[in-house]
Structure formats: C-alpha cells, structure tokens
Write a protein that holds these residues in place. Sequence first.
Motif, short mmCIF file in Angstrom:
data_model
loop_
_atom_site.label_atom_id
_atom_site.label_comp_id
_atom_site.label_asym_id
_atom_site.label_seq_id
_atom_site.Cartn_x
_atom_site.Cartn_y
_atom_site.Cartn_z
N ARG B 126 0.87 -1.18 0.00
CA ARG B 126 0.00 0.00 0.00
C ARG B 126 0.90 1.22 0.00
NH1 ARG B 126 -4.09 -2.48 4.50
NH2 ARG B 126 -5.10 -3.92 3.08
N ASN B 127 0.79 2.01 -1.02
CA ASN B 127 1.63 3.20 -1.11
C ASN B 127 1.44 4.05 0.16
OD1 ASN B 127 2.35 6.03 -1.76
ND2 ASN B 127 2.88 5.13 -3.73
N PRO B 128 2.51 4.33 0.89
CA PRO B 128 2.36 5.00 2.18
C PRO B 128 1.76 6.40 2.09
CG PRO B 128 4.67 4.83 1.56
CD PRO B 128 3.91 3.98 0.60
N VAL B 129 1.92 7.05 0.95
CA VAL B 129 1.33 8.38 0.79
C VAL B 129 -0.16 8.24 0.45
CG1 VAL B 129 1.41 10.54 -0.51
CG2 VAL B 129 3.54 9.32 0.05
N THR B 130 -0.43 7.46 -0.58
CA THR B 130 -1.81 7.28 -1.02
C THR B 130 -2.68 6.78 0.12
OG1 THR B 130 -0.95 6.65 -3.18
CG2 THR B 130 -3.27 6.15 -2.73
N LEU B 170 -6.54 -10.32 -6.01
CA LEU B 170 -6.99 -9.08 -6.65
C LEU B 170 -6.32 -7.85 -6.04
CD1 LEU B 170 -10.77 -9.76 -7.32
CD2 LEU B 170 -8.87 -9.77 -8.93
N ASP B 171 -6.21 -7.86 -4.71
CA ASP B 171 -5.58 -6.71 -4.05
C ASP B 171 -4.15 -6.51 -4.54
OD1 ASP B 171 -7.76 -5.96 -2.64
OD2 ASP B 171 -7.10 -6.76 -0.71
N ALA B 172 -3.41 -7.63 -4.61
CA ALA B 172 -2.02 -7.52 -5.05
C ALA B 172 -1.96 -7.09 -6.51
CB ALA B 172 -1.30 -8.84 -4.85
N TRP B 173 -2.86 -7.61 -7.33
CA TRP B 173 -2.89 -7.21 -8.74
C TRP B 173 -3.12 -5.71 -8.86
CZ3 TRP B 173 -1.57 -8.01 -13.48
CH2 TRP B 173 -2.25 -7.37 -14.52
N HIS B 174 -4.13 -5.22 -8.12
CA HIS B 174 -4.40 -3.78 -8.17
C HIS B 174 -3.22 -2.98 -7.61
CE1 HIS B 174 -8.37 -4.18 -9.71
NE2 HIS B 174 -8.81 -4.90 -8.69
N ALA B 175 -2.59 -3.53 -6.58
CA ALA B 175 -1.45 -2.83 -5.98
C ALA B 175 -0.31 -2.71 -6.98
CB ALA B 175 -0.98 -3.56 -4.72
N VAL B 176 -0.08 -3.79 -7.76
CA VAL B 176 0.99 -3.75 -8.76
C VAL B 176 0.65 -2.74 -9.86
CG1 VAL B 176 2.11 -5.08 -10.58
CG2 VAL B 176 1.84 -6.08 -8.31
N VAL B 177 -0.60 -2.76 -10.29
CA VAL B 177 -1.02 -1.80 -11.33
C VAL B 177 -0.86 -0.37 -10.82
CG1 VAL B 177 -3.02 -0.94 -12.63
CG2 VAL B 177 -2.59 -3.42 -12.46
N ASP B 178 -1.30 -0.14 -9.58
CA ASP B 178 -1.16 1.21 -9.01
C ASP B 178 0.30 1.62 -8.91
OD1 ASP B 178 -3.89 1.39 -8.80
OD2 ASP B 178 -3.97 0.94 -6.66
N MET B 179 1.14 0.66 -8.48
CA MET B 179 2.57 0.96 -8.33
C MET B 179 3.18 1.33 -9.68
SD MET B 179 5.62 -1.48 -6.88
CE MET B 179 5.49 -2.64 -8.26
N GLN B 200 1.36 14.48 -3.91
CA GLN B 200 1.33 13.49 -4.99
C GLN B 200 2.72 13.08 -5.49
OE1 GLN B 200 -1.48 15.10 -7.83
NE2 GLN B 200 -3.08 15.19 -6.27
N PRO B 201 3.69 13.99 -5.60
CA PRO B 201 5.04 13.56 -6.03
C PRO B 201 5.66 12.54 -5.07
CG PRO B 201 4.81 15.93 -6.24
CD PRO B 201 3.61 15.46 -5.48
N LYS B 202 5.30 12.61 -3.79
CA LYS B 202 5.85 11.64 -2.83
C LYS B 202 5.34 10.23 -3.15
CE LYS B 202 5.95 15.03 0.95
NZ LYS B 202 5.35 15.39 2.26
N ALA B 203 4.08 10.14 -3.55
CA ALA B 203 3.52 8.83 -3.91
C ALA B 203 4.26 8.25 -5.11
CB ALA B 203 2.02 8.96 -4.20
N VAL B 204 4.61 9.11 -6.05
CA VAL B 204 5.34 8.67 -7.24
C VAL B 204 6.74 8.20 -6.86
CG1 VAL B 204 6.36 9.49 -9.40
CG2 VAL B 204 4.01 10.14 -8.79
N ARG B 205 7.40 8.95 -5.98
CA ARG B 205 8.77 8.60 -5.59
C ARG B 205 8.80 7.25 -4.88
NH1 ARG B 205 9.95 13.23 -3.62
NH2 ARG B 205 9.58 12.86 -1.42
N ILE B 206 7.87 7.02 -3.97
CA ILE B 206 7.81 5.74 -3.26
C ILE B 206 7.57 4.60 -4.23
CG2 ILE B 206 6.37 4.37 -1.68
CD1 ILE B 206 8.11 6.12 -0.09
N ALA B 207 6.66 4.80 -5.18
CA ALA B 207 6.35 3.74 -6.14
C ALA B 207 7.60 3.37 -6.93
CB ALA B 207 5.24 4.20 -7.08
#
Lengths: 105, 364
Positions: B126-130, B170-179, B200-207
């Motif tokens: 789970r993206n820590p920012v999102t 499904l959760d992991a699939w969605h998590a990978v797509v989101d990442m 929002q840039p922090k979420a991108v950096r973590i991903a």
Amino acid sequence: MSDWIEACTADDIDEEDVMRFDHEGRTFAIYRSPDDEFFATDGLCTHEHIHLADGLVMDDIIECPKHNGRFNYKTGQAKGAPVCVNLRTYPVKVEAGKVLIQLSQ
Amino acid sequence: MDAILPAARDYSLIGRDSQRAVETGLAAAEWYHTDVSRKEMKELMRRDDGPAIRDTAIWLSSMVVLAVLGVVLWGSIWCVPFFLAYGVLYGSASDSRWHECGHGTAFKTRWMNDAVYQIACFMIMRNPVTWRWSHARHHTDTVIVGRDPEIAVMRPPDLLRLVLNFFGILDAWHAVVDMLRNAAGFVSAEEKTFIPEQEQPKAVRIARIWLAIYIATIALALYMGSILPLVLIGLPRLYGAWHHVLTGLLQHGGLADNVVDHRLNSRTVLMNPVSRFIYWNMNYHVEHHMFPMVPYHALPRLHAMIRHDLPAPNPGILDGYREMLPAFLRQLRNEDYYLRRELPLTAKPYRDEFHGEAARAATQ
C-alpha cells in the motif's frame, strides 16, 4: 485596536492540555504548555472540521483527535500529513488568573 | 431492516453518490461519540513506546527466525509450515502495523511510527502516501458510499472477489497496477480526490523505489534460478494474506452504510490472543473508529469503559462470520439489506434523525 477577550481562568486548563473556547460564532483552542505558558489557536483543524480541543497535547504539539494531524500550537505550524495548512494563532496573556486572548490580530 | 434507496450504489469517488453525500451532509459529518471524560480520554490517548517496541521486536525477529528456517529447509516439505507462518507475519500482520503507525499512535516516538509504517506499507503493498490519505478519508466518511475509498465489501457483495482476496490475488494485482502507474508518474483521478497536490510527487517517488526493489528481487530469482527470493519478498502478500482478510472483513461487513454512528457500521469482535497480536487489537473496531487516537494497546481498556453504550461484541471470529455471511447472501438479492445492531438498555439510542427513514428519504 486591541480586543482582549477573557477565555477562561488559568486553573481551567491542566498543564500540557487544551480546552475549547467559543466566542461570537467562532471556536478557539486555548493551550497550557508543560512549562506553564498559555497559547491560543483557531479551534478547528485545518484539515477537516474537527475540534482540536478533543485532541492530545504533547510538549508543544497538538494532535487532532480524528486524523492525527499535528500542529505546533505555539507557532501554528502544520507538522505534516494529513495537515498541510498552518493554524492561526492569537496572542494570549494572563491577568489576575484570567486567560485573555486578542482576537483583533 | 430493509432501507430504501432509489438505485444501485455508486461507489466511485467522483460519481453520483459522492456528490449526493456532499449535498446531504453525509460527507464530513459530525459523528456520534460515547461520553468519556477528558481526564479518562487523555489517559487512554497517552503514548507509550513500550508495547509497540515489544510487539515489533517479536514480529520482526519471528519473521527472521521463520525465514531462516524456511530457507534452510528449502526443497523439503518441512519448509512449508515456516513459510506459512512467515507469510502471515508478512502479509497480514503488516496490515495492522501499517494501520496503527499510519494513525501515529503505536509508538510515542515519531520516527519509530514512521519507520514501521514504511516497512509495513511495503509488505502490504500500500503506497504509504496514497493510503495515509485514503485512510484519513475512511475515518472522516466511514462506509459513506461514494466517499469512503476503503469499503472492503461493496453491495451487492462480490463473493468471488472476497474469496480471491483471502489469497491476496486481486488486491495484489491492483497494488501492482497502481505501483506501475504511480512509478510512471501518473496519479489517478480518484487518488487526486483525497491526496493533496503537494503530496502526490511523494507517492510517485515511493512507487519508483518499490519498483526497483521488486525488479532487484526478480532479477535475483532469475540469477539463482529459484523462486526463493520471491517467496521471501512479494509472494507472502499472497500466501499470507488470509488472516488480515479474515479479520478485516468483520470490521464493517454486512452492517449499515451511509450512517453517522460507528455503532451501526462497525463491528467489535472478541478474538483469541494470537489473532489480536497479528491484528493489533483492531478487533475493537467500534472503539477504534469512535476514538481513533487511542493506541491499540489501550483499546481493551476503552472497550471496558464504553461497552455499556455499544452493541454487544461478537464473542468470536466464527460468530462474526455466522452473522455476516448470511447478510452478504441476502445482499445479493437485496443490496439495501443490512444488519442493524441492537443496543443495550444502558446505551444512548441511535439518532434516527440522522440515519432513520427520514434521513434516507432525504437522500432520494
């Protein structure tokens, strides 16, 4: 023009604690720091409509009771997610055991 | 009790029900709270590093021991139980650690909260920012249709999705797509509804950091010609997810939506000590939602203090499922059906002006 308003008495607030003060349709939070100083800010978190007076005071930080938004109540500075907007602060003085805040600033 | 709503629920955060929740005052509403004196609440909210340091040491050291035993026994059937236990600590205990440290209540010391939060977010994908922002919304608008991004069981329930998520599929699939999407620099329209622009840039950096870790793990697996690195990093999110889904579904499953009283939409379930350790006491879920700044280790005390004002807790996980599963099945035929929790005589009544028939009629 100064506009000092009596908010409470000093004894109304424990050390390292906060209380709510409503005045003319506005709400404020009055703080007593661990070193026995008094401060005042707007009463609602800048993140959402939550009363900070229900939150937790730790040293010079007030934590919002809903989402853990943290502010330095002495400066009003927002300390990170989920709060991004600083809190407005107000001058405070204690006279004859009464806590007064200046609202005209 | 059957509620009356005019059309199928629209769970989109930018859809019809989202707009309706704002218009009717369901969004960012004032919620019911049991009366607790300021002195008692301050005592309950008081931070303490001790319990979380102890529990984190047990959690992470157990993972290391189980991983070492699993690796040593790799290739034999005897590695399976060690990896299964490792998987639960990775793919389920991380859920509660992410959650508690996200609230900032687990530890007194800020950096400890933040460190465990980052580790647990990686494990649970789970993206820590999102997710910090989505969870803030979940607490503001708990199970408000169109507002809460964390409704685990939407109506009518998708039972296949629930079963698949016991294995994280499904959760992991969605998590990978989101990442991948975030790593490519894109933040979705729905994410933008609850993540402030400057975050929002922090979420991108973590991903991007996570993507690098997964690429390195896959590269190591290819180099070794073994799936073992992925059994240690990544796959436990699948084979160890079952416990957090088992406990998590009970939080709100089958209960009311679009209400402003956590006693109606959240469930407290008494659980065994092992599950409570993995779940970090989130079985006291009504209490947690009503007072989210009370640390996990103080929730049993809070429960004892306010139980007179709450519906009786389910006495166990099995009892919770006996109540919840029939409600899911009934919601397949009538998505407006929900379980209305009975209050004890000592409780303050539900405020039907906020979520009785009158309020429902107002939303139509």
